[in-house]
Each structure stands twice: as C-alpha cells, then as structure tokens.
Design an enzyme around this catalytic site. Structure first.
Site, short mmCIF file in Angstrom:
data_model
loop_
_atom_site.label_atom_id
_atom_site.label_comp_id
_atom_site.label_asym_id
_atom_site.label_seq_id
_atom_site.Cartn_x
_atom_site.Cartn_y
_atom_site.Cartn_z
N LEU A 149 0.84 -1.20 0.00
CA LEU A 149 0.00 0.00 0.00
C LEU A 149 0.87 1.25 0.00
CD1 LEU A 149 -2.83 1.12 0.00
CD2 LEU A 149 -2.81 1.08 2.49
N GLU B 59 12.11 21.31 20.23
CA GLU B 59 11.40 21.91 19.10
C GLU B 59 10.70 23.19 19.55
OE1 GLU B 59 9.04 19.12 16.73
OE2 GLU B 59 7.44 20.58 16.89
N GLU C 207 26.44 12.06 11.10
CA GLU C 207 25.72 10.78 11.16
C GLU C 207 25.49 10.07 9.82
OE1 GLU C 207 22.14 11.02 13.64
OE2 GLU C 207 23.00 12.66 14.80
N HIS D 119 18.50 16.08 23.32
CA HIS D 119 17.60 16.66 22.33
C HIS D 119 16.25 15.98 22.43
CE1 HIS D 119 15.81 17.97 18.64
NE2 HIS D 119 15.69 16.71 18.26
N TRP E 241 11.62 2.64 20.58
CA TRP E 241 11.54 2.36 19.15
C TRP E 241 12.03 0.97 18.79
CZ3 TRP E 241 13.44 7.90 17.30
CH2 TRP E 241 12.46 8.83 17.66
N CYS F 131 15.52 20.06 14.78
CA CYS F 131 15.76 18.62 14.79
C CYS F 131 16.88 18.32 13.80
CB CYS F 131 14.46 17.88 14.42
SG CYS F 131 14.49 16.11 14.80
N HIS G 36 11.13 20.35 9.27
CA HIS G 36 10.19 19.41 8.66
C HIS G 36 9.71 19.87 7.30
CE1 HIS G 36 10.14 18.61 13.00
NE2 HIS G 36 10.08 17.36 12.61
#
Ligand code: GLN
Ligand code: ZN
Length: 774
Positions: free
Chosen positions: A23, A681, A500, A657, A577, A742, A710
C-alpha cells in the site's frame, strides 16, 4: 433485533500496509504522479482481499463477522473524520457534493497543500503509531458522508465473507479531536456529541444494509485519564452515546472495544447501555473489579498482547479469558489491541536465529493463537494441550537461553549506586565547561544529522549487500564526514558534528552494534500514513562488544580545531523504538542500555570529545496514559539517562535533544535528566515553549529550535533573528543556544546550507545587539 452470536475468535485489526508494504508503494507512486488513483485503489483492494483470505486460512471465520474490516489508506482517525463529514474548512473544496472525498482529496487533507497545513499528527496511545487530529468547532457540520467502509463490506460479501467493519467510536473521536482555531476558549469538541450521534446512527444502518451483522466501535480514549475533559463528563458521554446508538433503528450488533488499558469506572456505564459486546484489554488492564456487570453481555477478552511480538504464555491467556467469561453471557478471544502494531509474519524472517524466531509471534502467529485459545474455551483445555505445552516449552527455553541473562551484566546493574547517577553541582560544571570549551555568547550548533544523500544511502546498501568492502565503505563515510565538517566551518557554526552519515536509523544503528538485539528483514510496522519502521528486537541482556561511534567522532575532531559534539541515542528512545523483551521491567532493561552508553561516552571523552549529545526524542512518548503511573516511569527513565551520562568529568558537556515542544508537560523529566544543554522543538509553535522554560525556572543551557526542519522552507535572517529575540525574553543570554528544531537528515543540501547560513547570521546579529545593550 435478532443478534447473530459473536465469533469465539477474532482480532481487532490487522496490519494495513501489506506484507511487502504494497500500500505504501502504491500510494507514494500515486502521490508522485507515477500511477493514476484507480491503480492505487486497485492495489488497496488487492491487499484487502489478500488479507481477508489470509485471515480465513489462519482460522478466523469467513462469514461470522470474525474478520475486521479495518483497512485504511492513511489513518483510521482521518477515515472516521471523513466519514462523518468533519473536514476542516480549508479543505472544503476536496469534498464532493454528496460528501465523498476521493483519494486525491483524502491525501490532501492528510499531507497538506501549499499554505494549507495538513491535520496535525500525534501519537496514538502508548504505541509508535501516529494519527491525524480531527479539528472540530461549534460550526462543524456533521453528515454521513464517506461510504468507503460500506463499500468494503459489500466487496467482502461479494467474495463470500461477512466481515465486521471498524470505526473509531464517537466519544474517542471527539476526545482525540482538537478545537478549531476560531472556536471560543471554553469550547470542547465533546460538546458536539449530540450532533454527531445521529450521523453515527446513519452510518451504522448503512453498514447493516451493506451486509454487516456486527460493527466494532473503538473507544480507547476511555482507558486514559489525561484528557482536558473531566472523567465525569467522559462517563456521561459514554452513557448518552451508547444509549443513543443502541436505540438506533436498523443497526447491526455493536462491539465496543477499549484497547490500550483498563476501562475501570467506564465499564459499568458502557455495558449498562445494552451494547451487545465489550472488548476488554486484559494485557494492559486487569480483570474487572466487579465482573457481575458483565452478566448480560458478550465479552471479547483481549488476552494476547497485540502490542508486542512475543509468543507469550498461552495457558495464562486461556485462564484469563475463562475467568472473565465465567461472569459474562458469552466470551470470545482476541488480541489486546489491533495487530497494526506488529509485523505480518515471523516465518518470513529466515535470517533470524531459529531459536529466537520460535519465541516470537507476529500478526499471523497471534491470529493462530487466538484461534487456538478459542478452541480451548469451547472444547476444553485438553483439546489444545499440545499447543499450550509447546508455548510453555518455548517460554522455558527462552528463559534459559545463553544471552538472555548474563550474570556479569546483571551484577553491574545491581552494583549501581546513587553516585553513579550524580554529576555534581551545575555551576561548577558550567565553569569547568566554559574553561574547557571556550564558547562565546549564543553558541550555534545543529542536532546531529546532515542530509542523507543518495550517494550515502547507496554506499550503505552496497556495503550491507557485501558489494562494498569495509575499507571502501569506511572511506566513503569519512569523505562525507570531511565534507560536512568543512561545510560547518565555512558556515561558522561553533559546535561541529560529524553528520551521522553511517546511521540508517538512530535506534537501529545502535541495535546493530550492541549485543542483545536482533534485526528483522520484513518486520515493517506502520508509523504513520505511508511511513513504516522496522523496529529491532531487544531480546537479551544488553552490552557493548566494542566502541561504536568513537572512530567517526574522533575522525571529525581531527579535521577541525572547533569542539565536536559526539552523538548517541538515549536508553528510553532505544527502548521506545524497539520491540523490547517482556520478561522483566522496562527500567531494568533501560539500565543495561544505559551502562553500554556510559562506556561509549567514557570512550568518547577519552578520545578528546568534549561534548556528547544523548538524544531522547521518545521521552514523552513512553509517558504512561494514567497519571498515577507517571511518577514510576519518570523515575526509571530519568535514572537511566543519568546513569548513561554521569560517568564523565564535569568539564565534559552533556547535551540532550527532545523532538517536541510540550516542555511543560515533561518539565520534571527534562529537569531530572540534568543535561547541561537541552535542545527542543520550538519554531513551529513560534517559541511558545520559551514561556514554559521561563516559568519553570530552568537553569541549564537550552536551545529552542529556531527553524523548522520538517519542511524545505528557508527562513530569512529577519525571521530567525526575531525568534532568537523572543527566546531571549524567557531565557537568559548565557543559557541560550542557537540550533534548528531537529536533525537535518531528511532535508536536501541546498535548503540546509541556505537555512544554516541565515541561522548563523541571525545569531551574529543578535550577539551584536546584546553587546550594545550591555
Ligand atoms: N541526532 C539525531 C539527528 O540529528 C536526532 C534525531 C531526532 O531527534 N529524532 O538526526
Ligand atoms: Zn528531533
């Protein structure tokens, strides 16, 4: 009304994106313009059909309402909003004359369009799924609008199925909604319940007419107590909502499910309305205190954990279901929640160690479990003795397998003292760090990651496939680090990061480098919309076989005289997570992760890295749904962070953070972490967080993000200058840091360079003004 009996085995929902993310692929192709809507809809239909057939083959009844009709193109809360006509005014143009919203319009509401922001996204109970927040005002016009569910029921009937459509229940729908911007101060969406109920009644009748004998209304909001609406109002809403729906003409039988916790005082009023069945979560919740209220009702006992991937204790599940059933008119078995939170099928994980694999149950295995349990309930324990014994043996093997309990790790955790979580006086630390780092006013930095270019992803994939040697991969990453360091020097950032590039994901990267974790190949779980993550499996005691990040950070430091900030993911986020072992308290597991990180931080420090950031974006995410459970959580989460970060010299600066702006909500936790600098944020909320920082008297460094990463939008120097000035209204000059909201990994280089350049210039402008004012 004659009611067909509820099936003895069912599930509350099933993964929606497809075993191979079919999907997701179809939707994203449609959004890119690569395929027409009809093709995406065809793919969704193929998936629905495949899922129904799969569930029937696993033992759920084809024609007894056992199979839920719970697919979604993007989000089930959005589906319900569209079904009741609650589309925000800014998207009114995507609604057709009959109220229907096509796939393009639906996607627009979900994803936004130019200046029209999409619905806000937020976490769905204590899961990693994110739903879209409906906007309800005094003028929202409810009407039975979208007919998608009814069409799906008919589609199933045509294929020989009688399925059970699922909708978000009216009380939860309104409790999860937020007031529209122009609503009066004291307006609450729940005030609109009476207007909404006739629309639900109409939808129910339509579903019945389409062939549904049962409908499932999900009311998880009843298990939490953290709403702005008081509990009494919530309970009153339950009574009026279900009194009305039970009386609705031409309706199907109603199952009201309350996953993610305990109904407690909502159970009795809910059942008293006369709904035909109630779904109770016996994994997160307990047996009802007064089970006699269930006497006339069918209970659907949520005894198989729908949240995690462990095979669990089948005998205990069977006892819990029969205990509950003893008080009810009838009992059925289900997972505790929708299976949306687990991957499809563990048997596809060919690379997992077979022993570990035998301890796991993904969605399909959980379906088989409820089918087995239902057989145990109807035919007696002996009929399923073999399955119960097999599950018990698997649990026993799991408990005794090497790696699950490693004495040296346990001894180290047990030997931790209060001192191990103490870093000494904040002011002493500040002075020592000032001397060591020599940073000026308003230091500028980033949150860690730089854009992940196609080149980086290709190198990583080639390395994983074995097409790129370790040495060549290392060279490619070093070249990227050198580029990123040079860029930061050119931009004039004060504290530099390595960027990173070597990390696929901020949790999986650490899972791959720590012992006690395993990673899956196909274990995708929907995070939101078309986005899915592949959580790692934390199955054993955690330790660090070798330093993880030290060579990358040291390499960056070798290229620049500026301070380089090391970058780690914190224990709470690593747990949040991943799929975490369920055989010990989370806090115990967190301390093991913390000790591994503590060693990593010590090695970074020894290598000359003077600043280490430990990201905890999930700190608020794991916050329990009941306020009475929150102190215990804050206790272990804060302690694990402190154990990870308290082994260093006071001259070493610890940053953290957090990815949200609700500072006040978790201020005790943030304060408890004791980090020298906290970035959070802020840009999207126009620095509202600063008021909370000021009100809390926060006395350590703070970096409220000055631009929103974002979106690709590049904020101007003037805009960022304004935000920094606003921040200075609440934060003293010597505590304020200047950084984005972020990490930058999802951004492109062009916008990133432009935005960071403006950020540095804005910082310079404000520094100059501060000097003049002084
Ligand atoms: N250091 C991480 C990054 O920059 C933090 C990401 C996050 O907060 N989610 O990508
Ligand atoms: Zn973040």
């Amino acid at each position: 009304m004659t009611t067909t009996p509820f099936p003895t085995a069912t599930i509350l929902g099933y993964p929606r994106i497809g075993p191979d993310r079919e999907l997701k692929k179809a939707l994203e192709a449609f959004w890119r313009g690569a395929i027409p809507a009809a093709d995406a809809e065809q793919a969704a239909q193929d998936l629905r059909r495949a899922n129904r057939a799969r569930l029937a083959s696993l033992g759920l009844g084809r024609d007894d309402s056992a199979i839920p009709e719970a697919s979604s193109y993007y989000d089930h809360v959005l589906d319900t909003a569209v079904a009741v006509g609650a589309v925000p005014a800014r998207f009114a143009d995507v609604v057709g004359p009959d109220g229907a919203v096509d796939l393009a319009g639906y996607s627009t509401i979900a994803r936004g369009r130019g200046e029209d922001a999409p619905l806000e996204m937020t976490k769905w109970f204590d899961s990693n799924y994110h739903y879209l927040v409906p906007e309800i005002g005094p003028d929202t016009v409810f009407r039975a609008a979208d007919r998608r569910r009814a069409a799906e029921v008919r589609e199933a009937v045509a294929d020989g199925f009688v399925t059970r459509p699922v909708l978000v229940g009216p009380v939860t729908f309104l409790l999860l909604a937020k007031p529209t911007d122009d609503a009066p101060e004291d307006f609450r969406p729940l005030d609109r319940l009476a207007d909404l109920l006739p629309v639900y009644a109409e939808l129910l009748a339509e579903l019945r007419a389409a062939g549904a004998e049962w409908v499932q209304l999900d009311e998880p909001a009843l298990v939490t107590d953290t709403h702005t609406v008081g509990r009494e109002a919530v309970l009153a809403a339950v009574t009026s909502a279900y009194d009305a729906l039970v009386a609705a003409p031409g309706r199907p039988a109603l199952l009201v499910a309350a996953p993610y916790g305990d109904l407690r005082d909502a159970l009795a009023p809910l059942v008293a309305t006369g709904i035909e069945a109630v779904g109770i979560d016996l994994v997160r919740g307990a047996q009802p205190e007064d089970p006699s209220v269930l006497a006339g009702t069918t209970v659907v006992a949520g005894v198989v954990d729908g949240h995690n991937i462990w095979r669990g204790d089948l005998s205990a599940a069977l006892s819990a279901a029969s205990e509950l059933g003893a008080h009810a008119a009838a009992v059925s078995v289900s997972p505790s929640t929708s299976l949306l939170h687990v991957p499809h099928d563990v048997s596809r994980e060919e690379h997992l160690d077979p022993e570990l694999r035998s301890w796991l149950a993904f969605a399909d295995q959980k379906v088989s479990q409820v089918v087995t349990l239902a057989r145990g309930l109807t035919e007696g324990q002996d009929a399923v003795r073999a399955e119960l014994d097999e599950a018990a043996e698997s649990l026993a093997r799991r408990a005794s397998t090497t790696g699950v309990r490693i004495p040296s790790i346990r001894e180290r955790v047990a030997a931790l003292t209060a001192d191990d979580a103490e870093r000494g006086d904040v002011d002493d630390r500040r002075t020592a760090q000032q001397e060591a780092l020599g940073l000026g006013l308003l230091p500028t930095t980033t949150i860690g990651s730089f854009p992940q270019t196609g080149d980086i992803r290709r190198s990583r994939a080639a390395h994983a496939r074995g097409d790129l040697s370790d040495a060549d991969y290392e060279d490619a990453m070093r070249a990227e680090i050198a580029r990123v360091v040079a860029l930061q020097e050119d931009l004039g950032l004060d504290v530099v990061v390595h960027g990173e590039p070597e990390r696929n994901d901020m949790v999986q990267y650490f899972a791959e480098n720590l012992d006690g974790f395993a990673v899956t190949q196909h274990g995708w779980v929907q995070s939101y919309g078309s986005r899915a993550t592949r959580p790692s499996i934390l199955w054993g005691d955690v330790s660090r076989p070798a330093p993880i990040t030290v060579s990358w950070s040291s390499y960056a430091a070798s290229l620049t005289p500026k301070p380089v900030k090391g970058m780690l993911t914190g224990p709470v986020t690593i747990l949040a997570w991943s799929f975490v072992r369920d055989d010990q308290p989370l806090g115990d597991t967190a301390l093991q992760v913390a000790l591994a990180l503590r060693d990593e931080i010590a090695d970074l420090e020894a290598a000359g890295i003077g600043i280490v950031q430990v990201d905890e974006p999930a700190l608020r995410e794991l916050l329990p749904l009941r306020s009475e459970d929150q102190p215990a959580y804050l206790d272990w989460s804060v302690r694990s962070f402190r154990v990870a970060t308290s082994g260093v010299d006071r001259a070493t600066q610890i940053h953290t953070h957090l990815c949200y702006s609700e500072f006040a909500e978790v201020i005790d936790a943030i304060d408890g972490l004791g980090a020298d600098v906290t970035s959070i944020e802020a840009a999207r909320s126009r620095m509202e967080v600063v008021d909370d920082v000021a009100a809390s008297g926060f006395s350590r460094g703070v970096g409220p993000g000055v631009y929103d990463i974002h979106s690709p939008r590049v904020p101007s120097v003037a805009e960022i200058t304004g935000l920094i000035e606003t921040a200075l209204d609440g934060v003293s000059t010597d505590l304020l840091w200047i950084n984005p909201d972020c990490g930058l990994k999802t951004r492109g280089y062009d916008e990133t360079v432009a935005a960071l350049r403006n950020m540095v210039e804005a910082a310079n402008t404000v520094r100059e003004r501060v000097r003049v004012r002084a």
